[in-house]
Design a protein around this motif. Structure first.
Motif, PDB file in Angstrom:
ATOM      1  N   VAL A 106     -42.769  56.659 -12.323  1.00 17.19           N
ATOM      2  CA  VAL A 106     -42.287  57.237 -11.074  1.00 17.19           C
ATOM      3  C   VAL A 106     -40.786  56.978 -10.937  1.00 17.19           C
ATOM      4  O   VAL A 106     -40.209  56.166 -11.660  1.00 17.19           O
ATOM      5  CB  VAL A 106     -43.012  56.632  -9.843  1.00 17.19           C
ATOM      6  CG1 VAL A 106     -44.519  56.712 -10.016  1.00 17.19           C
ATOM      7  CG2 VAL A 106     -42.587  55.188  -9.605  1.00 17.19           C
ATOM      8  N   THR A 107     -40.183  57.681 -10.001  1.00 15.15           N
ATOM      9  CA  THR A 107     -38.852  57.296  -9.528  1.00 15.15           C
ATOM     10  C   THR A 107     -39.063  56.525  -8.236  1.00 15.15           C
ATOM     11  O   THR A 107     -39.584  57.065  -7.264  1.00 15.15           O
ATOM     12  CB  THR A 107     -37.970  58.521  -9.267  1.00 15.15           C
ATOM     13  OG1 THR A 107     -37.811  59.257 -10.484  1.00 15.15           O
ATOM     14  CG2 THR A 107     -36.595  58.096  -8.757  1.00 15.15           C
ATOM     15  N   THR A 108     -38.690  55.254  -8.237  1.00 14.41           N
ATOM     16  CA  THR A 108     -38.882  54.414  -7.062  1.00 14.41           C
ATOM     17  C   THR A 108     -37.678  54.558  -6.146  1.00 14.41           C
ATOM     18  O   THR A 108     -36.536  54.361  -6.574  1.00 14.41           O
ATOM     19  CB  THR A 108     -39.068  52.941  -7.453  1.00 14.41           C
ATOM     20  OG1 THR A 108     -40.089  52.839  -8.448  1.00 14.41           O
ATOM     21  CG2 THR A 108     -39.463  52.107  -6.233  1.00 14.41           C
ATOM     22  N   ASP A 115     -32.238  46.471  -4.396  1.00 11.90           N
ATOM     23  CA  ASP A 115     -33.470  46.658  -5.166  1.00 11.90           C
ATOM     24  C   ASP A 115     -33.366  47.815  -6.147  1.00 11.90           C
ATOM     25  O   ASP A 115     -33.890  47.738  -7.267  1.00 11.90           O
ATOM     26  CB  ASP A 115     -34.650  46.872  -4.221  1.00 11.90           C
ATOM     27  CG  ASP A 115     -35.044  45.599  -3.487  1.00 11.90           C
ATOM     28  OD1 ASP A 115     -34.634  44.506  -3.929  1.00 11.90           O
ATOM     29  OD2 ASP A 115     -35.752  45.691  -2.460  1.00 11.90           O
ATOM     30  N   SER A 116     -32.715  48.898  -5.749  1.00 10.42           N
ATOM     31  CA  SER A 116     -32.592  50.030  -6.681  1.00 10.42           C
ATOM     32  C   SER A 116     -31.721  49.644  -7.874  1.00 10.42           C
ATOM     33  O   SER A 116     -32.019  50.025  -9.013  1.00 10.42           O
ATOM     34  CB  SER A 116     -32.018  51.264  -5.976  1.00 10.42           C
ATOM     35  OG  SER A 116     -30.702  51.042  -5.514  1.00 10.42           O
ATOM     36  N   ASP A 117     -30.673  48.861  -7.642  1.00 12.03           N
ATOM     37  CA  ASP A 117     -29.833  48.384  -8.752  1.00 12.03           C
ATOM     38  C   ASP A 117     -30.633  47.478  -9.684  1.00 12.03           C
ATOM     39  O   ASP A 117     -30.479  47.539 -10.918  1.00 12.03           O
ATOM     40  CB  ASP A 117     -28.622  47.627  -8.218  1.00 12.03           C
ATOM     41  CG  ASP A 117     -27.558  48.543  -7.633  1.00 12.03           C
ATOM     42  OD1 ASP A 117     -27.654  49.773  -7.810  1.00 12.03           O
ATOM     43  OD2 ASP A 117     -26.628  48.026  -6.987  1.00 12.03           O
ATOM     44  N   LEU A 118     -31.484  46.627  -9.107  1.00 15.07           N
ATOM     45  CA  LEU A 118     -32.306  45.742  -9.927  1.00 15.07           C
ATOM     46  C   LEU A 118     -33.243  46.550 -10.816  1.00 15.07           C
ATOM     47  O   LEU A 118     -33.342  46.281 -12.030  1.00 15.07           O
ATOM     48  CB  LEU A 118     -33.124  44.806  -9.035  1.00 15.07           C
ATOM     49  CG  LEU A 118     -34.182  43.952  -9.750  1.00 15.07           C
ATOM     50  CD1 LEU A 118     -33.527  43.029 -10.774  1.00 15.07           C
ATOM     51  CD2 LEU A 118     -35.004  43.153  -8.748  1.00 15.07           C
ATOM     52  N   GLY A 123     -34.310  49.087 -16.543  1.00 17.06           N
ATOM     53  CA  GLY A 123     -34.590  50.300 -17.297  1.00 17.06           C
ATOM     54  C   GLY A 123     -35.506  51.289 -16.608  1.00 17.06           C
ATOM     55  O   GLY A 123     -35.959  52.254 -17.229  1.00 17.06           O
ATOM     56  N   PHE A 124     -35.791  51.074 -15.326  1.00 13.38           N
ATOM     57  CA  PHE A 124     -36.661  51.970 -14.576  1.00 13.38           C
ATOM     58  C   PHE A 124     -35.849  53.043 -13.856  1.00 13.38           C
ATOM     59  O   PHE A 124     -34.675  52.830 -13.530  1.00 13.38           O
ATOM     60  CB  PHE A 124     -37.472  51.194 -13.542  1.00 13.38           C
ATOM     61  CG  PHE A 124     -38.385  50.148 -14.110  1.00 13.38           C
ATOM     62  CD1 PHE A 124     -39.128  50.399 -15.251  1.00 13.38           C
ATOM     63  CD2 PHE A 124     -38.492  48.904 -13.514  1.00 13.38           C
ATOM     64  CE1 PHE A 124     -39.977  49.433 -15.777  1.00 13.38           C
ATOM     65  CE2 PHE A 124     -39.342  47.926 -14.022  1.00 13.38           C
ATOM     66  CZ  PHE A 124     -40.076  48.194 -15.158  1.00 13.38           C
ATOM     67  N   LYS A 125     -36.488  54.162 -13.577  1.00 10.01           N
ATOM     68  CA  LYS A 125     -35.863  55.199 -12.760  1.00 10.01           C
ATOM     69  C   LYS A 125     -35.963  54.775 -11.292  1.00 10.01           C
ATOM     70  O   LYS A 125     -37.051  54.553 -10.765  1.00 10.01           O
ATOM     71  CB  LYS A 125     -36.541  56.543 -12.968  1.00 10.01           C
ATOM     72  CG  LYS A 125     -36.313  57.161 -14.323  1.00 10.01           C
ATOM     73  CD  LYS A 125     -36.913  58.545 -14.427  1.00 10.01           C
ATOM     74  CE  LYS A 125     -38.431  58.500 -14.361  1.00 10.01           C
ATOM     75  NZ  LYS A 125     -39.042  59.852 -14.539  1.00 10.01           N
ATOM     76  N   SER A 126     -34.826  54.685 -10.645  1.00 13.19           N
ATOM     77  CA  SER A 126     -34.808  54.242  -9.258  1.00 13.19           C
ATOM     78  C   SER A 126     -33.546  54.757  -8.586  1.00 13.19           C
ATOM     79  O   SER A 126     -32.510  54.924  -9.231  1.00 13.19           O
ATOM     80  CB  SER A 126     -34.854  52.706  -9.186  1.00 13.19           C
ATOM     81  OG  SER A 126     -34.902  52.265  -7.845  1.00 13.19           O
TER      82      SER A 126
END
Length: 310
Positions: A106-108, A115-118, A123-126
């Motif tokens: 997902v894109t979180t 949190d989005s920077d973390l 390596g996650f989409k956020s």
């Protein structure tokens, strides 16, 4: 071509999320929604049935617990090419394990940049995707209710969050210093009742100063209290959270405070008769900015839609 969107969200009479739902409907070719608390234990089957019936392009989730959906189901939809977004307007720190388990598929969308920077660093989409507000309730045209000159709307959860203590200190200081000129509303305060959104907005419209203080100090994070205040055209004294300057101009859209001593001084300044014109000017500026950039309609059209169309 507009997408077909399935929305699994959290909306009820307490928090109808009308503006969010209208905004999602507005960018879609076909829109279907379900309030997942009404389908406890049946959400997985609900989604499976919806996807059998309709070829959705997008799944927009407001899910914060693994008790609602399974990672295996989300993985399956991801592999079918469905674009999946999971939005949380609340802060959960540390970020629950389930968010990490879901993140590869997902894109979180976090309402704070910390949190989005973390997640991006892992390596996650956020994306940073700040919360909007319900313009049906929070606007400048509704009724006004006589109340205190200074108001703070927020719950009291002692020891639960990083700024819970500061919130308690603030309320105790303002009650002592301003007496009946200050009013606090929310759960957990002695002798105070929770307000419905119509009443809350009516009090904001009539106050001289509305205070913003969230439970966390994170990059670009505030609860929707800030947008409700500005949406109602109230003058806002906001806690200076991290990177607030990326969103608002001090002494123009609102006024920052960094500690309780500074807050009390600013209240004294802006309550004065002489400060009334500048207080109203700042309130007007904040309201115009909020209506232009921070409604759900704007956030969905300017932030979510480009992510869908990538």
């Amino acid at each position: 071509m507009k997408p077909k969107i399935l929305h699994i969200g959290l909306f009820d009479n307490h928090e109808p999320q009308t503006s969010l739902r209208k905004a999602l409907h507005g960018i879609s070719d076909y829109y279907e929604e379900y309030n997942f608390p009404s389908y406890r234990g049946r959400t997985i089957q609900l989604i499976a049935t919806a996807f059998k019936r309709t070829k959705f392009d997008v799944l927009f989730l407001q899910i914060q617990s693994d008790r609602i959906l399974s990672v295996s189901q989300i993985r399956m939809l991801f592999r079918r090419g469905i674009k999946i977004f999971n939005f949380t307007g609340d802060v959960r720190q540390p970020i629950p394990r389930w968010y990490h388990d879901l993140a590869p598929y997902v894109t979180t969308l976090f309402s704070n940049k910390t949190d989005s920077d973390l997640f991006k660093s892992l390596g996650f989409k956020s994306e940073y995707f700040q919360i909007g507000y319900n313009v049906e309730f929070y606007n400048t045209t509704g009724a006004k209710i006589a109340g205190p000159e200074i108001v703070f709307m927020g719950n009291n959860y002692p020891g639960m969050f990083p700024l819970s203590g500061l919130r308690i200190e603030m309320v105790e200081l303002l009650q002592k210093k301003y007496g009946s000129r200050f009013g606090v509303y929310g759960n957990g305060w002695k002798g105070v009742k929770w307000l419905d959104q119509h009443t809350e907005a009516s009090i904001y419209r009539n106050c001289k100063i509305a205070i913003n203080l969230s439970h966390f100090d994170l990059k670009r994070y505030s609860s929707d209290r800030l947008f409700r205040i500005l949406g109602c055209g109230a003058f806002c004294l906001s806690h200076k959270f991290q990177e607030i300057e990326e969103e608002f101009t001090n002494d123009s859209d609102l006024v920052y405070w960094s500690n309780l001593e500074e807050l009390a001084k600013l209240i004294d300044i802006y309550l004065s008769f002489e400060a009334q014109p500048i207080r109203q000017l700042i309130a007007n500026n904040g309201n115009q900015l909020c209506e232009k950039k921070y409604t759900w309609k704007h956030r969905i059209e300017s932030q979510l839609l480009p992510l869908i169309n990538v």
